[in-house]
Design a protein around this motif. Structure first.
Motif, PDB file in Angstrom:
ATOM      1  N   LEU A 690       0.725  -1.219  -0.079  1.00 34.77           N
ATOM      2  CA  LEU A 690      -0.085  -0.017  -0.026  1.00 34.77           C
ATOM      3  C   LEU A 690       1.007   1.353  -0.043  1.00 34.77           C
ATOM      4  O   LEU A 690       0.646   2.092  -0.715  1.00 34.77           O
ATOM      5  N   ASP A 731      -7.893   8.804   2.620  1.00 37.86           N
ATOM      6  CA  ASP A 731      -7.744   7.383   2.443  1.00 37.86           C
ATOM      7  C   ASP A 731      -6.349   6.801   3.131  1.00 37.86           C
ATOM      8  O   ASP A 731      -6.459   5.776   3.978  1.00 37.86           O
ATOM      9  N   LEU A 735      -5.751   4.650   6.148  1.00 35.66           N
ATOM     10  CA  LEU A 735      -5.538   3.065   6.188  1.00 35.66           C
ATOM     11  C   LEU A 735      -4.074   2.822   6.863  1.00 35.66           C
ATOM     12  O   LEU A 735      -3.985   1.769   7.563  1.00 35.66           O
ATOM     13  N   ILE A 810      -3.496  -0.271  -6.027  1.00 37.25           N
ATOM     14  CA  ILE A 810      -3.914  -0.945  -4.634  1.00 37.25           C
ATOM     15  C   ILE A 810      -4.361   0.134  -3.612  1.00 37.25           C
ATOM     16  O   ILE A 810      -5.171  -0.096  -3.101  1.00 37.25           O
ATOM     17  N   ALA A 814      -8.173  -0.193  -2.427  1.00 39.49           N
ATOM     18  CA  ALA A 814      -8.252  -0.017  -0.901  1.00 39.49           C
ATOM     19  C   ALA A 814      -9.020   1.124  -0.311  1.00 39.49           C
ATOM     20  O   ALA A 814      -9.964   0.910   0.586  1.00 39.49           O
ATOM     21  N   ALA A 851      -6.581  -5.519  -4.114  1.00 42.99           N
ATOM     22  CA  ALA A 851      -7.210  -5.485  -2.839  1.00 42.99           C
ATOM     23  C   ALA A 851      -6.949  -6.180  -1.703  1.00 42.99           C
ATOM     24  O   ALA A 851      -6.657  -5.687  -0.590  1.00 42.99           O
ATOM     25  N   ALA A 854      -3.921  -4.810   0.339  1.00 47.00           N
ATOM     26  CA  ALA A 854      -4.028  -3.956   1.487  1.00 47.00           C
ATOM     27  C   ALA A 854      -5.142  -4.195   2.439  1.00 47.00           C
ATOM     28  O   ALA A 854      -5.418  -3.708   3.189  1.00 47.00           O
ATOM     29  N   LYS A 855      -5.339  -5.780   2.472  1.00 46.01           N
ATOM     30  CA  LYS A 855      -6.493  -6.126   3.395  1.00 46.01           C
ATOM     31  C   LYS A 855      -6.269  -5.859   4.499  1.00 46.01           C
ATOM     32  O   LYS A 855      -7.233  -5.286   5.312  1.00 46.01           O
ATOM     33  N   ASP A 857      -4.670  -3.462   6.168  1.00 51.28           N
ATOM     34  CA  ASP A 857      -4.892  -2.163   6.482  1.00 51.28           C
ATOM     35  C   ASP A 857      -6.266  -1.519   6.294  1.00 51.28           C
ATOM     36  O   ASP A 857      -6.617  -0.915   7.320  1.00 51.28           O
ATOM     37  N   VAL A 858      -7.059  -2.290   5.315  1.00 47.25           N
ATOM     38  CA  VAL A 858      -8.411  -1.569   5.361  1.00 47.25           C
ATOM     39  C   VAL A 858      -9.178  -2.138   6.566  1.00 47.25           C
ATOM     40  O   VAL A 858      -9.968  -1.288   7.023  1.00 47.25           O
TER      41      VAL A 858
END
Length: 887
Positions: A690, A731, A735, A810, A814, A851, A854-855, A857-858
RNA sequence: GGGCCGUUGGCGCAGGGGUAGCGCGCUUCCUUGACACGGAAGAGGUCACUGGUUCAAAUCCAGUACGGCCCACCA
């Protein structure tokens, strides 16, 4: 720029609270003390970027339009400086010409009287006079005293302008200033004139001249404006006097055949020298070559054919007067007609009738008019025509365009006078072609402004009339010998040596003469005129770069790189500057012209003082803050008129505050971690996908902004930077917040912290030309030197060695997934702090891998315990299911 | 009369052959430890009109209307 430097950083010291208040004063003082914007003398030309700043009229008021266009220039200046150029950014003050003359008269209660000798001890009767004082109350003073008073008053005015410019954050080099009436400018102006004279480009001529009767001076084509005026057609009969039998067409009087003309200026009848009709006009074929008698005045004039006569205008046949309009001048010149001038310099009918008005009746009629203004004379003539029966019917009211001096209140007259001219392509076709080519050589921003220049050059009808019958201004450096009858010998001018400049021929004595010979037979007399203000302003590139007296500075700054200016003075300032440089330097005076638009008030009208809709710049800057006002100015493109919009300023202020706060947050991690004063931001430490994605997106922003600014497209650069910045704040920062705090371990934290630092360093520099105060404030938290002398960012500084760039998708995906999770909370009307126990988000199939990268962090940013990313064939990220728990 | 710009949601603007973008304003919600001078999520437009080119036009072409600016010889 081959050896691009990256800035070095220190461990930040972040304040508790950040504020915009007081930043303008604080940083203006610091920049001044550090000489941040002082031009380094001796820089090679290729490393210099020089700007021909428009000198504002100091006697006028500072207005929002100045703020607008000067900000555009400053953005470019700051960009070029950061790109490694040494920026030559001087400031001039225009205190030459009529506006200053009037202001000095009123302020000090004096008027300029060049015939007076200089009195060094003179003190003006008034100080700070306001409004108008009557001419009779004004004390006459010598030209030198007047110039001194002007310089004194301008100095006061300049302080206000300078204070405003400093507050606005213009990166002007305040050690490089000039006044258009100062010693150096006068000398430069006179020197250029003498060179023009030596080459035959400047010349004197006794000729019909456009004349303002109020100011009692000649004016140039460039100073004309058309205004609609009401007038009336007077239909007047002229009697044929020869070769024609008594006409049966005019049975009323039984006299000779009558020819009817229609004129709006019957008062010029005594100045009539011919009637003219188109050669192919069938109605008048029989009349060509014959003569008619001018009603009332009895002058006999010929009827002549000429192509410029318009058959469908009026009666198709016109009277030619000396001189009613510029067409009269053409007819008079081309057909070698006699001159019957009847108007004096004051716009009144001359006391004596012209040649040709010889009859007793004519002389008596003329006597009725002598001394009247044209307005009164017209009334009187109309009455007389009515009585004599020479006018058919009553005058028919019309509205028609009439030429005015742009600063004048009465229509211009045309009066034969001796004047100085300068070649500008108006008569010399070869020069005209060359000047048109200069227009092509010049780079215009925006490009379509070039057309205005072309139209103007193509429409020139005469050379540039540069003499003015005023008292204040740069005098012509010329004397004339006086013959035995006391008359000046104009074709034998006496000139000063170049090293004597500037001279005032009204008080200085030419070599070889004694002061007491002034005006005496066998003596000398100074040229009484001063130059057109544009004759000096056209030389601002030569004045600012010290063409006359500093060859080193001149070599490293001329031709200048940029001429920023308003669109309405292309025909004056820009064109005349091109003329002067072409004649003197055989080059353009500058390579690029950046043309700003006007400011419109909310009603889409041009802002102007008379409409009372002007906001003073200082009030504006105080209210919104300089960065905010600059933001508004920066969001309008060159050449485009912009609305005055406080809303945009609020947006700009919000951006400046956001820069402070986001920086405070991002830098807080770097302040806390590690030890030692130096701060190393190594792109190799950026290991999380990310983080690389964000930096990759930023690389594109750098490229876009750099290219845009190199092309004077500041709006695009700002837009790209700003749009990225908000994504970065809303964002990216959200994140990585928890990871930067260490939630995923030290290496992942270091990756986020380094990426935040790198991005911030770049973003601050990208914003620096637009928001010099907020960015400088933040920069000072982790640097000793000014951001405005830092290297402009390049993409390479965001990537370690030859590593591949991150995948910007990304960050995008994200952000979209995070948005979906936020939407779930928003629709449930719950706080963003709400926990999501489980959620499923549909993600386009090709974005699933980005996606997933960066899961973690999301999930952290969305406070989501369990997140399923479902590959879908839709194009957009979409929330499918979410289970929320109140905290 | 000639020329140059422009016409996109209530407002200010960007975009420029292939499901309309931004900001302000508006609606709803959130006082989350960078920021309430804040944050989140929304509603809202047949891209002035008429023709043409194209598989496809807000986008290209022609014309029209409206707005702004510049120039033009005042009979």
């Amino acid at each position: 720029m081959s050896q691009h430097q990256y800035p070095s950083h220190q461990r930040p010291t972040v304040p508790e609270r950040a504020s915009l208040d007081g930043l303008e004063g604080k940083w203006d003082r610091a920049w001044s003390a550090q000489g941040t914007y002082v031009f380094k003398l001796g820089t090679a030309r290729e490393d210099v970027f020089s700007i021909d700043t428009p000198p504002p009229t100091v006697s006028g008021s500072l207005h929002v339009g100045h703020v607008f266009s000067y900000t555009h220039t400053d953005i470019i200046a700051r960009f070029q400086r950061m790109c490694g150029k040494e920026v030559f950014y001087p400031m001039g003050w225009d205190d030459n010409g009529l506006p200053t003359e009037r202001r000095v008269q009123n302020y000090y209660g004096v008027r300029c009287e060049p015939s007076l000798p200089y009195d060094p001890d003179f003190t003006p009767p008034l100080e700070g006079g306001k409004g108008k004082n009557a001419t009779s109350q004004q004390v006459p003073v010598s030209r030198q005293s007047f110039v001194e008073l002007c310089e004194k008053l301008s100095t006061e005015d300049e302080k206000q302008f300078e204070a405003a410019w400093r507050h606005l954050g213009l990166s002007i080099d305040w050690t490089q200033t000039y006044q258009t009436i100062d010693h150096h400018s006068r000398a430069t102006s006179q020197l250029a004139f003498l060179r023009n004279l030596a080459r035959g480009e400047a010349y004197q001529r006794l000729a019909p001249t456009l004349w303002d009767v109020t100011f009692r001076t000649a004016v140039a084509q460039a100073e004309l404006v058309d205004r609609d005026q009401t007038g009336a057609y007077h239909r007047i009969g002229f009697r044929l006097t020869d070769g024609q039998p008594a006409a049966d067409t005019d049975t009323d009087t039984g006299a000779g055949q009558r020819v009817y003309i229609e004129t709006t200026r019957p008062e010029l009848l005594p100045a009539c020298v011919a009637l003219v009709a188109h050669p192919s006009d069938e109605r008048y074929q029989d009349l060509f070559g014959k003569h008619v008698e001018v009603p009332l005045f009895g002058t006999e004039v010929p009827v002549v054919p000429h192509r410029l006569a318009t058959p469908d205008k009026g009666s198709g046949i016109a009277m030619v007067c000396t001189f009613g309009d510029v067409t009269d001048v053409i007819w008079w010149r081309e057909m070698h007609l006699p001159t019957r001038a009847i108007l004096g310099w004051d716009g009144r009918i001359l006391p004596e009738p012209p040649m040709g008005v010889d009859s007793d009746r004519g002389q008596a009629a003329y006597k009725e008019l002598a001394g009247l203004t044209v307005y009164s004379a017209q009334k009187r003539v109309t009455e007389m025509l009515r009585e004599s029966g020479d006018m058919e019917g009553e005058p028919k009211p019309i509205t028609h365009p009439v030429k005015f001096f742009e600063k004048g209140e009465k229509p211009l007259e045309i009066i034969p006078t001796r004047q100085w001219y300068l070649s500008n392509g108006g008569t010399d076709q070869e020069l005209r072609a060359r000047l048109l080519e200069r227009g092509n050589e010049l780079t215009w921003y925006p490009d379509f402004m070039r057309v205005r220049y072309q139209n103007w050059v193509e429409g020139l009808t005469s050379d540039w009339l540069i003499s003015r019958q005023r008292f204040f201004g740069v005098p012509f450096p010329v004397w004339y010998p006086v013959d035995q009858f006391g008359h000046p010998i104009h074709d034998r001018p006496i000139l000063p040596r170049e090293d004597q400049l500037p001279v005032d021929p009204a008080s200085d004595t030419p070599d070889g003469y004694k002061p007491e010979q002034r005006g005496k037979p066998g003596g000398f007399i100074g040229d009484p005129d001063v130059m057109d203000t544009w004759a000096t302003s056209s030389l601002t590139p030569q004045i600012a770069t010290h063409w006359r007296d500093d060859p080193d500075l001149y070599e490293s700054t001329f031709p200048m790189d940029l001429r920023p200016q308003a669109q309405d003075i292309i025909r004056t300032w820009l064109f005349s500057a091109v003329v002067r440089a072409d004649l003197e330097q055989h080059s353009l005076p500058f390579h690029n012209a950046a043309i700003s638009g006007f400011i419109l008030d909310p009603d889409r009208k041009k802002m102007s003082k008379s409409k009372g809709n002007v906001v003073t710049p200082m009030a504006l800057l105080d209210q919104h803050g300089s960065d905010a006002v600059r933001y508004w100015a920066a969001s309008a493109r060159l050449g485009t008129d912009a609305a005055f919009e406080p809303g945009q300023m609020k947006v700009g202020r919000r951006l400046a505050i956001k820069i402070l706060n986001a920086s405070k947050f991002a830098l807080s991690f770097l302040a806390a971690s590690g030890s030692g004063a130096a701060l190393t931001l190594d792109p190799a430490d950026v290991t999380e996908p990310l983080d690389s994605a964000m930096l990759a997106a930023l690389e594109t922003v750098i490229e876009t902004a750099t290219q845009a600014l190199a092309n004077y497209d500041h709006t695009r650069a700002l837009e790209a930077t700003e749009s990225f910045f908000w994504t970065f704040c809303d964002d990216y920062i959200e994140l990585v917040k928890s990871r930067a705090h260490g939630a995923a371990g030290p290496q992942a934290a270091a990756s986020a912290q380094t990426a935040l630092g790198l991005a911030l360093s770049v973003l601050l520099r990208l914003f620096a030309p637009f928001q010099p105060f907020a960015t400088e404030e933040v920069w000072s938290w982790w640097h000793d030197d000014s951001i405005h002398r830092q290297p402009w960012p390049v993409p390479a500084e965001l990537r370690a060695g030859s590593s591949a760039p991150g995948d910007p998708r990304i960050l995008a995906v994200a952000g979209a997934v995070l948005g979906a999770l936020r939407k779930a909370k928003s629709e449930a009307k719950m706080s963003m702090r709400t926990e999501i126990t489980a959620a499923t988000v549909a993600v386009p199939a090709d974005l699933t891998a980005p996606a997933v990268a960066a899961k973690a962090d999301v999930m952290a940013a969305g406070r989501t315990a369990e997140l399923t990313l479902a590959a879908s064939d839709t194009e957009a990220v979409e929330l499918i299911f979410a289970e929320l728990t109140q905290p």
